[in-house]
Design a protein around this motif. Structure first.
Motif, PDB file in Angstrom:
ATOM      1  N   LYS A  86       9.387  -3.913  -1.380  1.00  0.00           N
ATOM      2  CA  LYS A  86       9.981  -5.160  -1.880  1.00  0.00           C
ATOM      3  C   LYS A  86       9.059  -6.359  -1.667  1.00  0.00           C
ATOM      4  N   LEU A  87       8.027  -6.174  -0.855  1.00  0.00           N
ATOM      5  CA  LEU A  87       7.146  -7.282  -0.516  1.00  0.00           C
ATOM      6  C   LEU A  87       6.101  -7.513  -1.595  1.00  0.00           C
ATOM      7  N   SER A  88       5.397  -8.628  -1.497  1.00  0.00           N
ATOM      8  CA  SER A  88       4.299  -8.921  -2.416  1.00  0.00           C
ATOM      9  C   SER A  88       3.125  -8.008  -2.083  1.00  0.00           C
TER      10      SER A  88
ATOM     11  N   VAL B  70       2.165  10.610  -2.241  1.00  0.00           N
ATOM     12  CA  VAL B  70       0.922  11.087  -1.639  1.00  0.00           C
ATOM     13  C   VAL B  70       1.305  12.246  -0.728  1.00  0.00           C
ATOM     14  N   GLY B  71       0.975  13.444  -1.159  1.00  0.00           N
ATOM     15  CA  GLY B  71       1.488  14.611  -0.451  1.00  0.00           C
ATOM     16  C   GLY B  71       2.994  14.662  -0.609  1.00  0.00           C
ATOM     17  N   ARG B  72       3.704  14.660   0.493  1.00  0.00           N
ATOM     18  CA  ARG B  72       5.165  14.676   0.470  1.00  0.00           C
ATOM     19  C   ARG B  72       5.765  13.308   0.766  1.00  0.00           C
ATOM     20  N   THR B  73       4.921  12.306   0.839  1.00  0.00           N
ATOM     21  CA  THR B  73       5.376  10.989   1.250  1.00  0.00           C
ATOM     22  C   THR B  73       5.397  10.019   0.075  1.00  0.00           C
ATOM     23  N   ARG B  74       6.510   9.315  -0.086  1.00  0.00           N
ATOM     24  CA  ARG B  74       6.595   8.285  -1.117  1.00  0.00           C
ATOM     25  C   ARG B  74       5.722   7.098  -0.717  1.00  0.00           C
ATOM     26  N   ALA B  75       5.133   6.476  -1.718  1.00  0.00           N
ATOM     27  CA  ALA B  75       4.200   5.382  -1.424  1.00  0.00           C
ATOM     28  C   ALA B  75       4.245   4.332  -2.517  1.00  0.00           C
ATOM     29  N   VAL B  76       3.840   3.132  -2.146  1.00  0.00           N
ATOM     30  CA  VAL B  76       3.677   2.039  -3.097  1.00  0.00           C
ATOM     31  C   VAL B  76       2.179   1.769  -3.218  1.00  0.00           C
ATOM     32  N   THR B  77       1.727   1.488  -4.418  1.00  0.00           N
ATOM     33  CA  THR B  77       0.301   1.281  -4.658  1.00  0.00           C
ATOM     34  C   THR B  77      -0.020  -0.199  -4.811  1.00  0.00           C
ATOM     35  N   VAL B  78      -1.092  -0.623  -4.154  1.00  0.00           N
ATOM     36  CA  VAL B  78      -1.614  -1.976  -4.312  1.00  0.00           C
ATOM     37  C   VAL B  78      -2.985  -1.857  -4.969  1.00  0.00           C
ATOM     38  N   THR B  79      -3.196  -2.593  -6.057  1.00  0.00           N
ATOM     39  CA  THR B  79      -4.473  -2.548  -6.758  1.00  0.00           C
ATOM     40  C   THR B  79      -5.175  -3.894  -6.671  1.00  0.00           C
TER      41      THR B  79
END
Length: 279
Positions: free
Chosen positions: A43-45, A171-180
């Motif tokens: 939810k963060l920036s 990523v593998g079995r873990t949910r992740a948020v991507t920062v570009t």
């Protein structure tokens, strides 16, 4: 007496059932909160997510780093377990493969005889842990591969304009948020949405490598090699004699174990993951 339903009533009941099923699927797929059950960093920036990830990495006691780093057109494959007081693992390049072990300030290098080229001592050094003296020119370069904070400080830096991925990833079995950074041209960082927001995967700018970071905080033993498996050459490693694949450490030519150097700053968008600067 057999009960019967008019055809119109049957068609209406069937239509209602199909509609309800469709609504249930829609509610599950579209209406569910994507942040439900996560650590909330999604939810963060983008800037705050990167900050959380760097803080988590700094505070961690250990990490398993694996993947590829590129420097000056040369590719290095790393598989290292690291913690604050040392590390161990393997480094591969096109010409060399060697293992490193550091316990505190004591650094050991293990490779086959071919690594040492035409050194007079090559036959004695093959598959032995050779102690790397702190006075040797190659010490800082080799040590950099085993320095958790040096590697992470260089790898995890994203410059440019940061943005958050529209959808979460895995990523593998873990949910992740991507920062570009700069639309992905400046690198991509995947941050865990489960538990502590650790960095999970880093794609460096300019094709300068891709690494995965796992086993955060998982401690592992670090002990010096047995005495009968160790060779100590005193204040300087043995020299090689005219080979392009040996270490040549005594002549000031290392087997290029730098993950990136000054010539990598442009290709990586200014991200300097330079193990050679560790100390």
């Amino acid at each position: 007496m057999t009960a019967t339903f008019p055809a119109a009533r049957l068609r209406r009941a069937t239509a209602i059932g199909v509609l309800c099923t469709g609504l249930a699927i829609a509610a599950t797929g579209c209406g569910e909160d994507p942040d439900k059950g996560t650590n909330g960093v999604g939810k963060l920036s983008a800037d705050k997510i990167e900050g959380k990830a760097r803080a988590a990495a700094t505070a961690a006691g250990a990490v398993h780093l694996s993947g590829t780093l590129v420097s000056g057109g040369k590719s290095f494959t790393l598989d290292m377990k690291l913690k604050s007081d040392g590390g161990s693992g393997e480094v591969k390049s096109k010409d060399n493969t060697f293992r490193l072990l550091r316990v505190g300030d004591q650094l050991y290098l293990k490779a086959d005889a071919a690594f040492w080229g035409k050194s007079e001592a090559a036959g004695k050094l093959g598959d032995k842990y050779v102690k790397v003296p702190e006075a040797d020119p190659s010490y800082k370069q080799f040590r950099g591969f085993t320095d958790m904070h040096v590697l992470l400080d260089g790898l995890l830096g994203l410059g440019g304009k940061l943005a958050k991925g529209a959808d979460y990833t895995q990523v593998g079995r873990t949910r992740a948020v991507t920062v570009t950074s700069d639309g992905g041209k400046g690198g991509k960082l995947a941050v865990s949405l489960e538990g502590t927001p650790y960095p999970l995967r880093m794609e460096r700018a300019g094709g300068a490598g891709l690494v995965e970071l796992t086993e955060w905080g998982a401690q592992f033993p670090l002990t010096p090699p047995a005495q009968d498996e160790t060779v100590d050459y005193g204040s300087q490693l043995p020299t090689t004699k005219g080979t392009g694949t040996g270490s040549g450490t005594g002549t000031g030519k290392s087997p290029s174990p730098r993950a990136s150097g000054s010539d990598d700053s442009t290709a990586s968008g200014g991200q300097g993951a330079d193990p050679g600067s560790g100390g």
